[in-house]
Design an enzyme around this catalytic site. Sequence first.
Site, PDB file in Angstrom:
ATOM      1  N   HIS A 103       0.790  -1.103   0.095  1.00  0.00           N
ATOM      2  CA  HIS A 103       0.044  -0.038   0.182  1.00  0.00           C
ATOM      3  C   HIS A 103       0.799   1.350  -0.055  1.00  0.00           C
ATOM      4  O   HIS A 103       0.367   2.549   0.569  1.00  0.00           O
ATOM      5  CB  HIS A 103      -0.960  -0.046   1.179  1.00  0.00           C
ATOM      6  CG  HIS A 103      -1.919  -1.234   1.113  1.00  0.00           C
ATOM      7  ND1 HIS A 103      -3.384  -0.946   0.483  1.00  0.00           N
ATOM      8  CD2 HIS A 103      -2.064  -2.332   1.623  1.00  0.00           C
ATOM      9  CE1 HIS A 103      -3.759  -2.061   0.532  1.00  0.00           C
ATOM     10  NE2 HIS A 103      -3.168  -2.947   1.350  1.00  0.00           N
ATOM     11  N   ASP A 121      -1.213  -4.743   6.397  1.00  0.00           N
ATOM     12  CA  ASP A 121      -2.024  -5.697   5.554  1.00  0.00           C
ATOM     13  C   ASP A 121      -1.965  -5.927   4.220  1.00  0.00           C
ATOM     14  O   ASP A 121      -1.095  -5.329   3.585  1.00  0.00           O
ATOM     15  CB  ASP A 121      -3.594  -4.955   5.827  1.00  0.00           C
ATOM     16  CG  ASP A 121      -3.556  -3.737   5.057  1.00  0.00           C
ATOM     17  OD1 ASP A 121      -2.605  -2.868   5.105  1.00  0.00           O
ATOM     18  OD2 ASP A 121      -4.615  -3.493   4.411  1.00  0.00           O
ATOM     19  N   GLU A 122      -2.315  -7.082   3.830  1.00  0.00           N
ATOM     20  CA  GLU A 122      -2.591  -7.698   2.419  1.00  0.00           C
ATOM     21  C   GLU A 122      -0.939  -7.632   1.568  1.00  0.00           C
ATOM     22  O   GLU A 122      -1.010  -7.057   0.616  1.00  0.00           O
ATOM     23  CB  GLU A 122      -3.453  -6.457   1.693  1.00  0.00           C
ATOM     24  CG  GLU A 122      -4.859  -6.770   2.347  1.00  0.00           C
ATOM     25  CD  GLU A 122      -5.680  -5.743   1.369  1.00  0.00           C
ATOM     26  OE1 GLU A 122      -6.710  -6.400   1.132  1.00  0.00           O
ATOM     27  OE2 GLU A 122      -5.426  -4.959   1.032  1.00  0.00           O
ATOM     28  N   VAL A 123       0.075  -7.795   2.458  1.00  0.00           N
ATOM     29  CA  VAL A 123       1.310  -7.924   1.798  1.00  0.00           C
ATOM     30  C   VAL A 123       1.265  -9.052   0.904  1.00  0.00           C
ATOM     31  O   VAL A 123       1.181 -10.371   1.368  1.00  0.00           O
ATOM     32  CB  VAL A 123       2.408  -7.890   2.626  1.00  0.00           C
ATOM     33  CG1 VAL A 123       3.794  -8.029   2.029  1.00  0.00           C
ATOM     34  CG2 VAL A 123       2.329  -6.749   3.808  1.00  0.00           C
ATOM     35  N   GLU A 146      -2.217  -9.377   9.821  1.00  0.00           N
ATOM     36  CA  GLU A 146      -1.636 -10.165   9.133  1.00  0.00           C
ATOM     37  C   GLU A 146      -0.077 -10.300   9.578  1.00  0.00           C
ATOM     38  O   GLU A 146       0.447 -11.424   9.456  1.00  0.00           O
ATOM     39  CB  GLU A 146      -1.527  -9.741   7.709  1.00  0.00           C
ATOM     40  CG  GLU A 146      -2.644  -9.807   6.762  1.00  0.00           C
ATOM     41  CD  GLU A 146      -3.790  -8.830   6.684  1.00  0.00           C
ATOM     42  OE1 GLU A 146      -3.736  -8.028   7.876  1.00  0.00           O
ATOM     43  OE2 GLU A 146      -4.281  -8.448   5.723  1.00  0.00           O
TER      44      GLU A 146
END
Length: 603
Positions: free
Chosen positions: A308, A373-375, A421
Amino acid sequence: MRSLAALTLLTPFAAAIWPLPSSYTSGDTVLWIDGGVQISYNAANNVGSIPVANALKEYAPVDPQLTTNPQSYPHSYWNKNRNSTAGHRPSQQIIQYAIQRTYDTILKKNFVPWKFHERNEDFEPPTEGKIYISHISLQQNAADPDNILTPRAGDVDESYSLTLTEDGEATIEAETSIGLVRGLTTFTQLFYKHSAGGAYTPFAPVEIEDEPKFPHRGLNMDTARNYFSVSDIKRTIDAMAYNKFNRLHWHITDAQSWPLEIPALPELAAKGAYRRDLTYTPGDFEEIQYFAAIQGVEVIVEIDMPGHTSSIWFSQPELIAAFNAQPDWNTYCAEPPCGSLKLNSTAVYDFLGTMWDDLLPRVRSSYFHTGGDEVNINTYLLDDTVRSNDTAVLQPLMQRFIDFNHDRVREAGLTPVVWEEMLLTWNLTLGDDVVIQTWQSDEAVAEVVAAGHKALVGNYNYWYLDCGKGQWIDFAPGFASQKYFPYNDYCSPRKNWRLMYSYDPLHGIPANSSHLVLGGECHIWAEQTDPINFDDMVWPRACAAAEVLWSGAKDENGQNRSQIEASPRLSEMRERLVARGVRAEPIQMPFCIMNGTQCSLAT
Ligand SMILES: *[C@@H]1O[C@H](CO)[C@@H](O)[C@H](O)[C@H]1NC(C)=O
Ligand SMILES: *[C@@H]1O[C@H](CO)[C@@H](O)[C@H](O)[C@H]1NC(C)=O
Ligand SMILES: *[C@@H]1O[C@H](CO)[C@@H](O)[C@H](O)[C@H]1NC(C)=O
Ligand SMILES: *[C@@H]1O[C@H](CO)[C@@H](O)[C@H](O)[C@H]1NC(C)=O
Ligand SMILES: *[C@@H]1O[C@H](CO)[C@@H](O)[C@H](O)[C@H]1NC(C)=O
Ligand SMILES: *[C@@H]1O[C@H](CO)[C@@H](O)[C@H](O)[C@H]1NC(C)=O
Ligand SMILES: *[C@@H]1O[C@H](CO)[C@@H](O)[C@H](O)[C@H]1NC(C)=O
């Protein structure tokens, strides 16, 4: 002229206080209020004491600059010590602003409650023989803690008691100035506008005891997918405080834009914002934090990393791997443009050091959110400092990355917050102090507290306000289009307020760990939300989360709270928000609320 008895018969409801207080009794005596009411503020040891006076005239507006030209703000609201404000004691600023808001809300931003009475009912009290509220006494029983503006969860006692006698004496008692703010907020909800002018309550005498269930009650606002002006954010803070929210999670940067000015890295926002002027200056940053803090809303800033972060590429392309990988972007990220800070790069660490030195001393909070998040591991196949998607290779690099950032955050006196995460997917070793923000499931909350960490809830199946608009991605005719038809989004359907209201932050949490659940946040990701539709995307649905977090998901008998009880109260809260300039959407037709609960279903 109608008697009070007749009025009682036609008034089937008590004051629709939102969020619901711990205990509440009211009567049916009408009292009026106007600008002549005396307000006194007496604090323990005279700390912050304001002499008895016509407070509304003397103290409103508190600071003309708060209500007029935001661009002209001096950047001197805070002392170097992040605990205190320049000039006055924070407690006095908090109380003065709250008094101003109380006056403004009751007398200028109120509404005639016709929707909550039968069609053609003559529900308003007579305008002759008015009895006025003479005095509001604010009593603070202890001195505010030094960090009243920047507390950690649980540092500030927000409880209060409120009494309003039939002869017009109001008393609000609390341990802290913020407790008084919460009490004054409740006080405003007792009053209506009269169509002949003036404001009244039909509910005296009133007795309320109240305290929050959870110390962390937040809204997460994304200002990177779309830009929001300072006044949009301030309007949101006002609406939050009105719902007794106490945390604004400011997801300030993301892949799509970097609106936050970092003077030590001027190109970041100059090139990474959507447009050169769509930024937050250091003055804006300071002002927003101050404006929130004096209402008991702590701003928690998030710089989401290492994913991000693609917007950094616009100023420093050498720091970002897999920037805007196309056309198979979904191999490398959850949404375009892909990109991550490189995981094994000295230049990235130099950049972060410079950023932290500039930004962290300007943070007016006890917390700082470093994202996580969301790596997407495949991103690092394209990272020239790593060239691997093997978690055995990546995990130690991620640990080093987090340790570096969290050390800096702690050195600045702040407590780190991360997305789930980092703990649950990456298995990182995180300090006991770190607060873990969950979003994917209730099981995640249970796992976080089982590991002994403090948790925030906000399961996307319940508390994501962005869901249900359908896809914003365009699909090529043929396979892709057919696969995604009828174009639902990842978290469709839209989360109705009833669903949000049914969410219990403690669901599945053993009693001996429930103290680790600090509270939670609802989230408004801004892919399809900008200032035009922000208010109706957020309000009044976020009110449902506010009540769960303040009042708890269960009623006093331990049962799930009733939609049928809450619904007319929420409709009334919506009217209040509209009266205050927030474009909250209706949740029912007037028909449903005009005569009790006609739009409910028992079986
Ligand atoms: C702020 O106040 C808290 C609580 O009194 C204290 O522990 C902390 O050291 C103070 N921080 C600063 C920077 O003065
Ligand atoms: C990280 O970078 C260093 C220095 O360039 C290099 O020696 C090392 O092999 C790299 N580590 C990985 C896992 O690629
Ligand atoms: C890792 O990358 C290889 C290609 O180098 C790919 O085949 C594999 O699916 C990737 N692993 C994961 C878990 O995505
Ligand atoms: C974390 O642990 C889980 C369960 O042991 C494992 O499946 C996963 O691969 C681990 N993740 C990493 C990044 O090592
Ligand atoms: C109460 O709410 C929980 C979710 O928090 C749900 O699992 C349960 O079924 C509900 N109970 C009743 C009686 O509706
Ligand atoms: C909570 O209780 C459970 C079951 O009695 C026990 O296994 C667990 O260790 C306890 N957890 C804590 C944090 O005390
Ligand atoms: C209003 O509700 C009451 C109680 O349910 C009912 O008796 C009455 O008929 C309703 N009035 C109208 C106009 O619907």
